[in-house]
Enzyme design. Structure first.
Site, PDB file in Angstrom:
ATOM      1  N   CYS A   1       0.932  -1.150   0.066  1.00  0.00           N
ATOM      2  CA  CYS A   1       0.105   0.003   0.094  1.00  0.00           C
ATOM      3  C   CYS A   1       0.962   1.117  -0.142  1.00  0.00           C
ATOM      4  CB  CYS A   1      -0.915   0.108   1.156  1.00  0.00           C
ATOM      5  SG  CYS A   1      -1.872   1.465   1.309  1.00  0.00           S
TER       6      CYS A   1
ATOM      7  N   CYS B   1       0.263   3.145   3.709  1.00  0.00           N
ATOM      8  CA  CYS B   1       0.629   2.835   4.944  1.00  0.00           C
ATOM      9  C   CYS B   1       1.668   1.744   4.777  1.00  0.00           C
ATOM     10  CB  CYS B   1      -0.561   2.078   5.896  1.00  0.00           C
ATOM     11  SG  CYS B   1      -1.181   0.786   5.091  1.00  0.00           S
TER      12      CYS B   1
ATOM     13  N   CYS C   1      -6.991  -1.826   0.905  1.00  0.00           N
ATOM     14  CA  CYS C   1      -5.952  -1.931   2.122  1.00  0.00           C
ATOM     15  C   CYS C   1      -6.993  -1.528   3.460  1.00  0.00           C
ATOM     16  CB  CYS C   1      -4.919  -0.976   1.895  1.00  0.00           C
ATOM     17  SG  CYS C   1      -3.576  -1.162   3.366  1.00  0.00           S
TER      18      CYS C   1
ATOM     19  N   CYS D   1      -6.092   0.649   5.652  1.00  0.00           N
ATOM     20  CA  CYS D   1      -6.154   1.986   5.810  1.00  0.00           C
ATOM     21  C   CYS D   1      -6.950   2.639   4.981  1.00  0.00           C
ATOM     22  CB  CYS D   1      -4.878   2.661   5.519  1.00  0.00           C
ATOM     23  SG  CYS D   1      -4.345   2.528   3.743  1.00  0.00           S
TER      24      CYS D   1
ATOM     25  N   ASP E   1      21.452  -0.975 -17.847  1.00  0.00           N
ATOM     26  CA  ASP E   1      21.570  -2.174 -17.344  1.00  0.00           C
ATOM     27  C   ASP E   1      20.462  -3.115 -17.948  1.00  0.00           C
ATOM     28  OD1 ASP E   1      20.821  -3.934 -15.217  1.00  0.00           O
ATOM     29  OD2 ASP E   1      20.227  -2.597 -13.797  1.00  0.00           O
TER      30      ASP E   1
END
Length: 437
Positions: free
Chosen positions: A202, A205, A224, A226, A349
């Site tokens: 999340c 949070c 979530c 929260c 990369d």
């Protein structure tokens, strides 16, 4: 006077560049910006609606669908459809295509260029497709990149069109008071599940997100404790088929398209969302969607007599997995040509190939896999680690490698990364000259 000089020098540079066989997409903008540092801002002020399209994957397809549909309905636009999506290329598009009658600009913008370009141009709306790991030596990790974008676009009055199914994209809702969500209903389509997973934590949070349904990777229906959750979408795909071309059901309207790949359903939906927010109706959009074909190496199809090919750009794990999945949807034997360059524009990369699901190739009927590009040997190693038991041929020359696929009867699946795209596409056009594309 400075603006006039900048524009005329840019147009001369474009002619000169094309005269020597180059595309002339960035050079005009580079020259103009040196003569007049405000040239882009001044030209952008003459346009009523500016739409920015950004995200990791799908920018070009989404942008081209929007541009094609507007043009198909006789709407004059500024559009950087040649793929130059940084400041110089965007400036070139405005210089070359601005007219007194042009009131809409459709601009694909590289994620890393957003902070720079928004110092000069404030779009009326921005659509974001998705966020995956891409070129981390350029952009840093996803969390950093998303936070930087949110900071840049905050408090500018921009209408944000967000993919509700991607929690990374949905995080951008903190940056605007005007949000429109698009997404896909649960069970709209059974995507192949990948071994690659982005972070599913999340953004508010830090807890692990709970998923009610996963389409693929981190894309799905989530919530979530929260309160952070997948928001209700205004524009939504209820179902779609792909065999291999898309047949979409968006807001109860059917669209029979000529683009392949199930991942392109989200790109089509993003384009649809922009077009509806610009005021187009379903029939007008259908006129564009059902006549659009790709010619830029994104799910582009070729056929000559009995030989067929498909090319799709892949520059990160999600893009590679999507391209490999297209091969799975094709019946019969295939021959692959896969290219990996590590030029500056690609990102130095290349370790991202170890996050791509090459293991799925072992389930396909493949005559041979030809690996090419500056990092061909690394691709060869990755395929060996994936225990793909088919002949793997190393040919560093991209033109020769692509041409070699014509020696096989099977369907050619061509997968280039960024700087590999132009030579691979050029060779396919040569090989299939006189055929269908």
């Amino acid at each position: 006077m400075r603006q006039w000089t900048a524009i005329h020098l840019a147009k001369l540079a474009r002619k000169a560049s094309r005269a020597v066989g180059k595309r002339g997409t960035d050079l005009p903008g580079q020259i103009a910006r040196k003569v007049d540092t405000d040239v882009l801002r001044k030209l952008a002020e003459q346009v009523d609606d500016i739409v920015f399209i950004s995200g990791t994957n799908g920018k070009t397809t989404t942008s081209n669908l929007i541009g094609h549909t507007l043009k198909a309905n006789n709407i004059q636009i500024i559009h950087n459809n040649e793929g130059a999506n940084m400041a110089a290329g965007i400036t070139s598009a405005f210089i070359m295509q601005s007219t007194p009658k042009t009131k809409i600009a459709v601009i694909e913008i590289d994620e890393g260029s957003i902070p720079r370009v928004l110092k000069e141009v404030t779009p009326s709306m921005m659509v974001f497709t998705n966020f995956f790991r891409d070129q981390m030596d350029r952009f840093g990790e996803i969390d950093i990149m998303v936070n930087n974008i949110a900071e840049t676009i905050s408090n500018k009055g921009i209408k944000l069109l967000l993919n509700a199914d991607d929690p990374f994209v949905s995080r951008l809702k903190i940056a605007s008071d005007t949000i429109v969500y698009y997404g896909m209903k649960a069970h709209a389509h059974e995507f192949e599940q990948s071994t690659m997973n982005e972070s599913r934590y999340c953004p508010n949070c830090g807890r692990l997100l709970q998923y009610d349904y996963i389409h693929y990777n981190q894309i799905g229906h989530y919530h979530c404790q929260c309160g952070f959750k997948r928001e209700q979408a205004k524009y939504e795909i209820s179902s779609f088929d792909v065999a291999p071309f898309l047949y979409l059901n968006i807001n109860d309207e059917k669209y029979d398209m000529k683009i392949a790949g199930d991942f392109n359903a989200y790109n089509a939906l993003a384009a649809y969302t922009v077009l509806r927010e610009l005021g187009l109706n379903e029939q007008t959009i259908k006129n564009g969607f059902e006549t659009y074909t790709s010619d830029n190496g994104r799910m582009q199809y070729f056929k000559k007599e009995r030989k067929e090919a498909m090319i799709n750009l892949a520059k990160n794990p999600a893009g590679m997995n999507a391209s490999l999945s297209v091969g799975e949807q094709l019946e019969g034997e295939k021959v692959y040509v896969i290219s990996l360059n590590d030029n500056a524009a690609d990102g130095r990369d290349t370790s991202w190939i170890y996050d791509a699901d090459f293991e799925k190739l072992s389930k396909q009927q493949i005559e041979a896999i030809i690996v090419t590009g500056t990092r061909a040997e690394e691709l060869q190693l990755r395929l060996k680690l994936a225990e793909v038991e088919v002949p793997i041929i190393v040919e560093r020359d991209i033109y020769k490698a692509t041409a070699k696929t014509m020696d096989y009867k099977g369907f050619t699946v061509a997968i280039p990364n960024y700087t590999s795209l132009a030579p691979m596409l050029e060779q396919l056009n040569r090989s299939f000259e006189g055929g269908q594309s």
